[in-house]
Motif scaffolding. Structure first.
Motif, PDB file in Angstrom:
ATOM      1  N   ALA A  93      74.775 123.104 100.443  1.00 21.51           N
ATOM      2  CA  ALA A  93      75.417 123.386  98.762  1.00 21.51           C
ATOM      3  C   ALA A  93      73.937 123.874  98.160  1.00 21.51           C
ATOM      4  O   ALA A  93      72.842 123.278  98.367  1.00 21.51           O
ATOM      5  CB  ALA A  93      75.803 122.510  98.001  1.00 21.51           C
ATOM      6  N   TYR A 143      74.293 117.584 100.554  1.00 22.91           N
ATOM      7  CA  TYR A 143      74.863 116.884  99.984  1.00 22.91           C
ATOM      8  C   TYR A 143      74.133 115.629  99.059  1.00 22.91           C
ATOM      9  O   TYR A 143      74.644 114.692  98.724  1.00 22.91           O
ATOM     10  CB  TYR A 143      76.995 116.694 100.578  1.00 22.91           C
ATOM     11  N   VAL A 145      79.967 117.891  96.251  1.00 27.16           N
ATOM     12  CA  VAL A 145      79.229 118.098  95.194  1.00 27.16           C
ATOM     13  C   VAL A 145      79.476 117.512  93.624  1.00 27.16           C
ATOM     14  O   VAL A 145      79.594 117.955  92.762  1.00 27.16           O
ATOM     15  CB  VAL A 145      79.605 120.092  94.820  1.00 27.16           C
TER      16      VAL A 145
END
Lengths: 441, 309
Positions: free
Chosen positions: A311, A103, A137
């Motif tokens: 992510a 992130y 995100v």
């Protein structure tokens, strides 16, 4: 700095010099290897990642279906070379289909223009994710990544010693100061915890709690507020703790720190969800001593920051974006994944149904006090709004450099924060970004 | 380049017509033999250097939030100007200058004394000694750095107690880094000096002894002057190595906040390229560092030729 494999944790970027050196070598060798081992009929998807256990996830995915064949290349972690390698691959137009982004690193990767907009592909999953991960995100309101895990900060403490000496678990930072003084009174060599000054990601997590995000995307402009009220309040508090010699300064994860944690010289850790695994592996003999609690708060306002979290993004030039998306949806939401993860780590998935599975799979026995996943769940709910900026990774070095002289009294944390703000704004403007100083309007 | 040297000799002693083809043939053979070297030189040195020069003239410009991607912009010498004006780069140069002041004399004098001791008759177990001093050079720098970092660590390492101060504190970290480098290189340079000392004609040494010179006098007036060219070569290599110091501070940076991310010029380059993602600035800083190294080496070489005349 990670010195032993035992300390590596998924989703957390640390400077590991050994790995940096390896990465520099590897980055030269890798280049454009295109040969595929995909079986006939399957769409090949390449992924670069440094997530612990990714090989196991990929093997399980490839075994479970026949349409997509994922090929993994393990790269160096984050700032140890992973980001540089991915950024250079995007520039050279030979990026893999799937890229590893944390992130905190996502907006910086986005500056290359190399990620695919996943807003439409991900829209149906919004309600299934921890809101903090979902926001992570979506720095500008478009979805650029598929969340994997999230790392809310929590307070680990030596419940046995706290109880034995009648020190109450601090619930606010004022109580924390009192408890710190009490710890020092019991054992003049012991401190309540360490406050490492060379870890920008840690300080960001501590400031996150105070409610003044360092960056905000306002339309086409970045609002930059690193010396905002909440951050300066955080800095002032820790400056006074350092001045009064109530905290240690040892760097988390070093041998010094491990020795201090095990020998009763450090009674607590301002850690994150992944510290569950770190403690179990670096001080395995400490079973039955440690407990987990939510962070102390500013005057009872429930909040805590995040340190780390992974992510994955899809390359804008990927020839198989649908196949890549199929894999990422599986990786992020399939219940098999936390089951596999629980065999070698303590996963804390961003996907809520998967988190319930990780909770069931957690063996426990190491910690005393409140159930670990209850505390982590509560902490994940308390995470306030935050946006990482496009210079976050570099800012971590700036913070570490600017905080260096604090130890010897050469500067104070609030003064250093004001300098960091100027530095960050100048750096962003020099790149041509549109920047406004100060709090979000 | 030394590759071209052999062709001259035949031209001188061969008369008229025939040598033209002869020389061509020899040229061709020479070229073939030099190919492996040339290919490696071009592909691993010249092309990267030229590419770095090219990169150093460009920068990436963004706009708005920056998510639409960068534009490459030609900025003339803009990157050089920003590196030269950057206080962090100055601080890095200052650090390596201080580092060199501590490291070069202590390491080279140490290596010279050890080599002279080995060369003199007084030392027993010569092989064991030379191996013991040389071993640190065989240890990878990262491993050596980690070993020292543990020794320096205030609570688990013994050095703080021995010295009475924290070797990783603001004022002590530079000598601590120099100490790692000295430990690493003293054996290597000792071997070089020892090898040169072995080549000192024994007659001169014996003549000196016959004239009544003791061991110290022989070393000072005979051996050191004879191996002076070797010493100067070692100085040049050490100056360049000091300017480029990278691994030792990089390892210690994981243990203490006193080593900044741009502590040495090489770390500045690393930070610019791999953390800030600013390849233009990194390339400009590398070129500047290379120029500084070249100038300093030239100065040392000039000084050495003047002295040995």
């Amino acid at each position: 700095m990670e010195l032993s494999p035992a300390l590596r944790d998924p989703g957390v970027s640390r400077r590991g010099f050994l790995r940096a050196t390896a990465a520099l070598g590897a980055a030269g060798l890798v280049g454009g290897c295109t040969a595929t081992a995909a079986p006939p009929g399957a769409t090949p998807v390449t992924i670069w990642s440094w997530l612990t256990g990714m090989d196991k996830y990929v093997a399980a995915f490839n075994a479970a279906q026949k349409d997509v064949f994922v090929e993994l290349r393990v790269i160096a972690a984050g700032l140890s070379g992973g980001y540089a390698q991915q950024t250079n691959a995007i520039r050279a137009h030979n990026a893999p289909d799937v890229l590893h982004v944390e992130y905190q690193g996502l907006p910086q990767i986005l500056l290359t223009g190399g990620l695919r907009d996943l807003t439409a592909d991900m829209a149906d999953l919004e309600s299934q994710y921890s809101p903090a991960a979902w926001r992570g995100v979506r720095p500008d309101g478009r979805t650029w990544g598929v969340p994997m895990d999230i790392a809310p900060m929590v307070f680990y403490y030596r419940k046995d010693l706290f109880d034995q000496h009648g020190i109450a678990l601090p619930r606010t930072w004022d109580e924390f100061r009192t408890a710190a003084a009490a710890v020092k009174q019991v054992d003049p060599q012991a401190r309540i915890c360490s406050f490492p000054l060379n870890d920008g990601s840690f300080f960001a997590g501590m400031s996150w709690q105070a409610g003044d995000p360092w960056w905000t995307a306002e339309g086409d402009t970045w609002a930059v507020d690193i010396a905002g009220e909440g951050t300066v309040r955080t800095g002032s508090f820790w400056q006074s703790m350092i001045t009064e010699n109530l905290v240690a300064g040892v760097v988390h994860g070093t041998q010094d720190w491990i020795a201090g944690m095990h020998d009763g010289k450090l009674w607590g850790l301002l850690g994150a969800s992944w510290s569950v695994g770190t403690l179990g592996r670096s001080i395995p003999k400490d079973t039955g001593r440690w407990a987990v609690a939510t962070m102390p708060t500013w005057n009872g306002k429930a909040a805590n920051g995040v340190q780390g979290g992974t992510a994955f993004g899809i390359s804008a030039e990927s020839k198989a974006p649908e196949a890549a998306m199929t894999f990422l949806r599986w990786l992020s939401t399939n219940p098999e994944v936390p089951k596999i993860g629980s065999t070698f780590t303590t996963p804390f998935p961003a996907h809520l149904p998967n988190r319930a599975i990780a909770r069931q799979a957690y063996k426990g026995g190491y910690f005393i006090g409140d159930p670990v996943y209850d505390v982590l769940d509560e902490a994940a709910k308390r995470v306030p709004d935050w946006t990482w900026g496009p210079n976050a990774l570099r800012l971590f070095s700036t913070i570490s450099d600017a905080f260096g002289p604090v130890r010897s009294g050469g500067t104070t944390l609030p003064d250093a924060l004001r300098k960091i703000q100027q530095h960050a704004v100048a750096d962003m403007r020099a790149k041509g970004l549109s920047v406004r100083e100060g709090k979000t309007a | 380049m030394s590759v071209l040297a052999p062709e001259r000799a035949p031209v001188l002693d061969e008369p008229s017509a025939a040598p033209v083809t002869r020389t061509r043939k020899k040229d061709f053979a020479g070229l073939v033999l030099a190919m492996p070297f040339l290919v490696l030189l071009v592909s691993t040195v010249l092309v990267p250097v030229l590419y770095a020069l090219y990169l150093s003239l460009f920068t990436e410009r963004l706009q708005g939030l920056g998510f639409s991607g960068p534009q490459h912009v030609f900025v003339w010498l803009g990157n050089y100007v920003s590196v030269i004006a950057d206080k962090a780069f100055h601080a890095g140069l200052g650090n390596v200058a201080l580092f060199a002041l501590v490291h070069i004399p202590s390491m080279l004098i140490g290596a010279l004394i050890l080599a002279l001791l080995l060369d003199s008759a007084v030392v027993r177990l010569r092989r064991m000694w030379s191996l013991a001093v040389f071993v640190p050079y065989a240890v990878p720098v990262v491993i050596g750095g980690l070993i020292w970092a543990y020794l320096y660590s205030p609570t688990i390492g013994p050095i703080k107690n021995l010295l009475g101060f924290d070797p990783l504190s603001d004022s002590a970290v530079l000598p601590s880094i120099a100490n790692i480098a000295t430990w690493q290189w003293v054996g290597y340079n000792m071997i070089i000096f020892y090898t040169a000392l072995q080549a000192v004609p024994r007659e001169i040494v014996e003549a000196a002894r016959a004239d009544g010179a003791g061991g110290f006098r022989t070393a000072w007036s005979i051996k050191i002057p004879v191996i002076r060219p070797t010493i100067f070569v070692a100085v040049v290599f050490t100056v360049i190595g000091s300017l480029q110091v990278f691994t030792e501070p990089m390892v210690l940076r994981g243990f203490t906040g006193t080593v900044t991310s741009t502590w040495s010029p090489s770390m500045y380059v690393y930070e610019a390229a791999f953390v800030a993602g600013d390849n233009g600035r990194a390339a400009a800083a590398s070129v500047l560092l290379a120029v500084i190294c070249a100038v300093l080496s030239a100065v040392v070489m000039r000084f050495s030729t003047r002295r040995s005349r």
